[in-house]
Scaffold this active site. Structure first.
Site, PDB file in Angstrom:
ATOM      1  NE  ARG A 263      -2.252   0.573   3.844  1.00 41.74           N
ATOM      2  CZ  ARG A 263      -1.647   1.164   4.877  1.00 41.74           C
ATOM      3  NH1 ARG A 263      -1.286   2.425   4.807  1.00 41.74           N
ATOM      4  NH2 ARG A 263      -1.391   0.486   5.979  1.00 41.74           N
ATOM      5  CG  HIS A 267      -5.863   1.875   6.983  1.00 39.75           C
ATOM      6  ND1 HIS A 267      -5.968   0.593   6.495  1.00 39.75           N
ATOM      7  CD2 HIS A 267      -7.006   2.102   7.684  1.00 39.75           C
ATOM      8  CE1 HIS A 267      -7.119   0.064   6.881  1.00 39.75           C
ATOM      9  NE2 HIS A 267      -7.772   0.957   7.595  1.00 39.75           N
ATOM     10  CE1 TYR A 276       1.431   2.136   8.821  1.00 38.06           C
ATOM     11  CE2 TYR A 276       0.253   3.795  10.087  1.00 38.06           C
ATOM     12  CZ  TYR A 276       0.367   3.011   8.955  1.00 38.06           C
ATOM     13  OH  TYR A 276      -0.573   3.118   7.944  1.00 38.06           O
TER      14      TYR A 276
END
Length: 372
Positions: A263, A267, A276
């Site tokens: 990705r 998100h 993160y």
């Protein structure tokens, strides 16, 4: 030519690939036997997905659409797999696989969902696509039930489920796959392993070497594929469909496909991935971009040139412009959110409706829509 049975019975740790990162063919026997128009259509849809992604994120940042889940980096898995399906095959997806909608013929009404109007989901029914699913993994038992019903009715189609690697930690995943294996349902499960379930990395999601191998516990095959390679996804999905609808032993079988990809973006538009993950990892994965590698393949095989790319770009720009305008002109009816929640309205639902009516009386419909 590799037979279907051989392709799907490989070790789940043996990742299937047709194109390398530079778009060169590494497994010529798996290149789909498609006409040039179809190859170009796959490329066009992948490009459309990337541009659609960029445009919708921009509109969300302007406050013109709601929270959105980006698909950038995953176009190859979504478009490649959908092109391998028949029109009557039913697709159930999570919330990021917009490519499946694009490959089926993108209805402008789909954007209504991202503007907060459920009519956007209803528009998918004519495309044999089930409503977008936000709850992680809970669509999987429904997919199995639909596939079992198709088998009992002798319908010659499969039901396809898209979900992320995080869904494999849900009970619905295991219940669905167990049922699918026991009852031999014609289903194809596509696990889009994009390395992150929001901020949880794959290594914290499972101790298994692959997600694909989980299928073996339920008595059917699992296969790992380069999900950023649309031709590999086409080949494997085509093989899985044939195994479900044209079994050599008369026994339709499901398949679990683990599509390895990344990705590129957040998100959702409410997420900050820099918290993160390392940007250097993102850049490494960008070297495998499904768009550039597929474009290289098409150029190398004399199917695509600058003039054709320019024509496709203009077509996409016009299509996007025509999609967005009717969405912004559409007037949603806020009352509809109360009409289909329960067969009989609850006390709390009545209170909420009365509160909305009081706001409408005070501020008017136009002010409410602006507040939205």
């Amino acid at each position: 030519m590799i037979r279907t049975t051989e392709l799907l019975t490989r070790n789940p740790s043996d990742r299937i690939q047709v194109l390398d990162a530079d778009g060169h063919v590494v497994t010529p026997e798996l290149v789909p036997d498609l006409d040039d128009e179809t190859f170009i259509a796959i490329y066009r849809d992948m490009q459309f997905c990337r541009r659609f992604d960029e445009r919708i994120i921009s509109l969300q940042r302007q406050g013109r659409l709601g929270t959105y889940s980006s698909l950038a980096g995953q176009e190859g898995a979504q478009i490649g797999s959908t092109y391998a399906l028949a029109d009557e095959d039913v697709i159930s997806y999570q919330y990021r696989e917009h490519g499946a909608v694009v490959a089926r013929g993108f209805p402008w009404e789909y954007l209504l969902y991202w503007a907060g109007d459920e009519h956007g989901n209803a528009a998918l029914a004519d495309k044999n696509i089930l409503p977008l699913n936000i709850t992680i993994g809970d669509h999987l038992p429904h997919v199995v039930g639909m596939a079992w019903a198709a088998k009992l009715k002798n319908d010659d189609h499969v039901t396809v489920a898209h979900f992320g690697d995080g869904a494999t930690s849900e009970g619905d995943f295991h219940e669905a796959l167990n049922f699918a294996g026991v009852f031999d349902v014609p289903a194809v499960f596509i696990c889009n392993n994009n390395q992150w379930a929001i901020s949880v990395p794959t290594k914290r999601q499972t101790a298994s070497a692959t997600f694909a191998q989980k299928a073996h516990a339920y008595g059917f095959e699992g296969v790992q594929v380069d999900g950023m390679d649309p031709l590999a996804m086409y080949a494997v999905t085509d093989a899985a469909r044939k195994k479900a609808t044209q079994p050599t032993d008369g026994r339709p079988r499901p398949t679990l496909i683990e599509a390895i990809q990344y990705r590129f973006g957040a998100h959702t538009t409410a997420d900050d991935p820099s918290v993160y993950r390392d940007q250097a990892d993102v850049e490494r994965w960008r070297q495998r971009d499904p768009l550039s590698r597929f474009e290289s393949f098409l150029r190398n095989t004399d199917r695509l040139d600058d003039d054709e790319i320019s024509r496709i770009d203009s077509e996409i720009e016009n299509t996007l412009a025509n999609l967005i305008e009717p969405v912004e002109e559409h007037d949603a009816n806020p009352d509809e959110m109360f009409d289909y929640t329960f067969a009989e309205p609850t006390g709390r639902l009545r209170d909420q409706r009365e509160y909305l009516d009081s706001l409408r009386t005070t501020y008017g419909d136009e002010a409410l829509l602006q507040e939205k």
